[in-house]
Scaffold this motif. Structure first.
Motif, PDB file in Angstrom:
ATOM      1  N   LEU A 138       0.795  -0.997   0.386  1.00 41.33           N
ATOM      2  CA  LEU A 138      -0.243   1.047  -0.113  1.00 41.33           C
ATOM      3  C   LEU A 138       0.762   1.452   0.265  1.00 41.33           C
ATOM      4  N   ALA A 139       2.059   1.616   0.825  1.00 40.40           N
ATOM      5  CA  ALA A 139       2.719   2.548   1.086  1.00 40.40           C
ATOM      6  C   ALA A 139       3.325   2.696   0.064  1.00 40.40           C
ATOM      7  N   VAL A 140       3.939   1.629  -1.062  1.00 39.78           N
ATOM      8  CA  VAL A 140       4.855   1.740  -2.616  1.00 39.78           C
ATOM      9  C   VAL A 140       3.534   2.617  -2.967  1.00 39.78           C
ATOM     10  N   TRP A 141       1.950   1.915  -3.438  1.00 40.23           N
ATOM     11  CA  TRP A 141       1.355   2.294  -4.320  1.00 40.23           C
ATOM     12  C   TRP A 141       0.996   4.438  -4.235  1.00 40.23           C
ATOM     13  N   LEU A 142       0.988   4.217  -2.331  1.00 41.28           N
ATOM     14  CA  LEU A 142       0.668   5.313  -2.560  1.00 41.28           C
ATOM     15  C   LEU A 142       2.136   6.221  -2.385  1.00 41.28           C
ATOM     16  N   SER A 150      -0.861  -3.401 -10.537  1.00 41.14           N
ATOM     17  CA  SER A 150       0.392  -4.001 -10.455  1.00 41.14           C
ATOM     18  C   SER A 150       1.184  -4.289  -9.330  1.00 41.14           C
ATOM     19  N   ILE A 151       0.901  -3.664  -8.169  1.00 47.93           N
ATOM     20  CA  ILE A 151       1.361  -3.715  -6.914  1.00 47.93           C
ATOM     21  C   ILE A 151       0.385  -5.642  -6.185  1.00 47.93           C
ATOM     22  N   SER A 152      -0.857  -5.653  -6.933  1.00 44.38           N
ATOM     23  CA  SER A 152      -1.353  -6.212  -5.797  1.00 44.38           C
ATOM     24  C   SER A 152      -1.817  -7.712  -5.762  1.00 44.38           C
ATOM     25  N   ILE A 153      -1.179  -7.664  -7.716  1.00 47.62           N
ATOM     26  CA  ILE A 153      -0.416  -8.583  -7.839  1.00 47.62           C
ATOM     27  C   ILE A 153       0.184  -9.616  -7.756  1.00 47.62           C
TER      28      ILE A 153
END
Ligand SMILES: Nc1ncnc2c1ncn2[C@@H]1O[C@H](COP(=O)(O)OP(=O)(O)OP(=O)(O)O)[C@@H](O)[C@H]1O
Ligand SMILES: [Mg+2]
Lengths: 426, 254
Positions: A138-142, A150-153
């Motif tokens: 979550l932090a990387v995405w935010l 791409s991050i949740s997968i």
């Protein structure tokens, strides 16, 4: 025959202790004025504290907050602080060059950080541990933005890999290493062949994304926290593995761990950071874009993992041999006994050293200013280069110091709390 | 008290033949031959440094022997980790210094191995643990930490912890010698009770009263060898070798 001359019929009620034993006076006389030497030291210390605060308090209390430049401050009253620089530049100190319309993202990331820390720090809230697990993604995405999928997968892939590993050791094999290799293999297949098509597909169905912010825009205290927190979280398990490896009976593993620890400890962090910022580009194939923040995080992590390993080794050495023997004699395997018996005790012994390393790491993140990343200390130089604020020192560094102090003091307080809580011998 | 021998069967629990062990160049155990039948209670004694601890630690592979063979319950001790784990889960051991896990409560000390090694569900493991703690007469201490217990209580917890694995064989290594005199009895009583229930036991101890009362066989070791073994009555009345006589005169003398 004995003759009883006197028998007390009533108990004497307890009398109040003399005034010199209780209250403020009692405390003072026991702690501060218990001897001549003690009294002299008390008086001297009070004297030094007073002369320090004598100048500092009026300086800070009367400080200016609303001027446009240092010049203006000095014209008004040169003897007090010029905090206007903080009022003018606090956003930069906190967020670096992050786009101002996106400030909510690092802010939210920070709030989530505090929430994610709770289940880890206080076992009472362990049922919320799932949030701590998803937090890094979550932090990387935010912070960096881009496609949500791409991050949740990545997370889905890792979760499947972990579950695979767990079910492998539970059902079929007792051997952690074979299970780990198999699980790793299937996870790798997932990322090589399934990941990309899946992301493309989901982006097509439901595009969720945030504007991309590049790493060089990260700065200020946000950057310190990114590097510091990631370093702390990642160096801990690596340190444990290195410490175990150093004690291993397998010569190859032992040699690798010893070599790594000794090499990293023998080199200044600054050198490693230079390697990260400059040299790596020579070694990597041209055109590879290996994120600078990631490179720095890796170096900081490796650096503090080496220290962590030595701290934990100290804790391991402090355990009586009997603990290993008792757990072996009950039939626990090596990893079970490490996890259930040895590590909990070794880590408990090492808490002060571990927290010491964490605090050191967090403050060492300011070294990234030397490879021209914009952490608060780096920004302080930038701000002072601005002709409006040219010549300002104290106000900036006091503020930066205070921010670091709050975090480091928090860590230290928590470690003391933990030590008290884990005490089981009384 | 009348000793019960009905428990001893023909089944061989431990079979040690021509076993030798070295620590570096130091030959600690020489040509050990020993057969223990199921249900048998054996006391091992001998002067300090004679290799008593090393012998029983070889039986559950806390020490590795270099020559000869050790077969426990039909499984031979080799470098095969599977065999070692199997034997360890069937052989309980109690140590001189208790070696309880100080970061776990008494109850957790007892449930840990059944839950992780035998994969017993927590509820069942807790029931077994409470049963064993009752057997050693300290169920009320279940939620205390080892550091809060007396030496005698700790040692009884250690016995209960081993018993929770339902071992077929128990090894005791001078379990009373770190205790104050008034606590020795409570631990010995627990061991006597176990012996009467027919547990196969090997006890390294200098408590000769205990040996007289429960042992089926007393083994005397000196210099890494088994010098003499006999039924307790015979052993104490008519020791054969001079070394045994000397040892007994020293230990019973005061
Ligand atoms: N790990 C080791 N490395 C080297 N020598 C050892 C080791 N353990 C024991 N020894 C030596 O082996 C010999 C036998 O030791 P052991 O502990 O078996 O004696 P013991 O009969 O149990 O004596 P005690 O009655 O004092 O417990 C001793 O001389 C001891 O010094
Ligand atoms: Mg011994």
């Amino acid at each position: 025959m004995t003759k009883i001359a006197f028998v007390r019929e009533k108990e004497i009620p307890p009398s109040a202790p003399p005034i010199t034993e209780v209250g403020i006076i009692g405390w003072l006389s026991q702690n501060l004025f218990s001897s001549w030497l003690n009294s002299i030291l008390t008086v001297l210390s009070v004297y030094f504290i007073v002369i320090m605060l004598w100048d500092f308090i009026p300086w800070a209390y009367g400080g200016h907050w609303n001027t446009k430049s240092l010049r203006e401050c000095l014209d008004l009253d040169p003897d007090v602080a010029c905090f206007s620089v903080l009022a003018a530049r606090w956003k930069q100190l906190l967020f670096g060059l992050y786009p101002s319309e996106e400030y909510w993202r690092p802010t939210l990331t920070f709030i989530f950080l505090l929430l994610a820390a709770v289940p880890i720090l206080f076992p009472k809230f362990f049922r919320f541990f799932w949030f701590s697990i998803i937090y890094p993604g979550l932090a990387v995405w935010l912070l960096w933005g881009g496609s949500f999928w791409s991050i949740s997968i990545v997370y889905i892939g890792l979760t499947v890999g972990t579950l695979l590993f767990l079910s492998l050791i539970r059902r079929y094999l007792k051997n952690y290493i074979i299970a780990a290799i198999l699980a790793f293999f299937f996870t790798a297949v997932f990322f090589l062949f399934i990941y990309n098509p899946l992301v493309v597909l989901l982006n097509g169905i439901l595009p969720i994304s945030l504007p991309f912010v590049e790493s060089l825009k990260m700065g200020g205290f946000t950057l310190s926290l990114i590097v510091g927190v990631t370093g702390i979280v990642a160096s801990f398990p690596i340190g444990i593995l290195l410490a175990l490896g150093r004690q291993s009976n397998l010569p190859v593993i032992k040699m690798i761990c010893v070599g790594f620890i000794e090499f990293i400890r023998g080199v200044p962090l600054i050198t490693l950071l230079f390697v990260a910022s400059v040299l790596l580009n020579y070694f990597l194939p041209p055109g590879t874009n290996f994120d600078i923040v990631l490179r720095v995080v890796i170096m900081v992590t490796l650096f503090s993992a080496a220290y962590m390993a030595e701290v934990i080794r100290g804790g391991l050495a402090g355990l009586p041999l009997g603990q290993h023997e008792a757990s072996a004699s009950l039939g626990l395997t090596y990893w079970q006994s490490q996890r259930l018996i040895i590590m909990p005790q070794a880590l408990k012994i090492s808490i002060p050293g571990i927290v010491n390393t964490f605090i050191g790491l967090f403050k060492d993140t300011t070294l990234v200013s030397i490879i021209s990343l914009r952490d608060p200390v780096g920004l302080a130089s930038t701000i002072r280069a601005d002709q409006k604020w040219n010549g300002i020192y104290w106000e900036l560094y006091v503020a930066i110091g205070l921010m670091f102090f709050i975090f480091c003091w928090g860590m230290s307080q928590y470690s003391q709390y933990l030590e008290r809580k884990l005490k089981t011998d009384k | 008290m009348e000793k019960t021998k009905i428990n001893i069967t023909d089944e061989i629990a431990i079979h040690i033949s021509d076993m030798n062990k070295w620590f570096g160049n130091f030959h600690v155990l020489r040509d050990i031959n020993l057969e223990v039948r199921s249900g048998e209670r054996i006391v091992v004694c001998g002067p300090s440094g004679s290799g008593k601890s090393t012998l029983i630690r070889c039986i559950n592979r806390l020490e590795e022997h270099q020559k000869g063979s050790i077969i426990v319950d039909g499984t031979e001790l080799t470098t095969d980790l599977k065999n070692i784990d199997k034997i360890r889960s069937e052989v309980g051991m109690v140590f001189q210094h208790f070696n309880l896990f100080p970061h776990l409560t008494t109850l957790e000390n007892c449930t840990l191995a059944p839950m992780w090694v035998r994969e017993t569900p927590e509820k069942e493991a807790t029931e077994i643990a409470m049963e064993m703690l009752e057997k050693v007469k300290i169920p009320e201490q279940a939620h205390k930490y080892p550091g809060q217990l007396s030496g005698g209580q700790q040692q009884r917890v250690a016995i209960a912890r081993s018993l929770c694995m339902k071992p077929r064989i128990m090894l005791f290594d001078e379990v009373t010698s770190a205790l104050d005199p008034e606590m020795i009895k409570e631990v010995l009583d627990t061991m006597i009770q176990l012996a009467e229930e027919g547990m196969t036991m090997i006890c390294v101890t200098h408590e000769m009263g205990f040996a007289r009362q429960v042992a089926d066989r007393v083994i005397f070791m000196d210099d890494g060898q088994i010098v003499e073994q006999n039924e307790p009555e015979e052993f104490f009345k008519n020791p054969k070798s001079d070394r045994t006589k000397l040892f007994l005169s020293q230990i019973l003398g005061h």
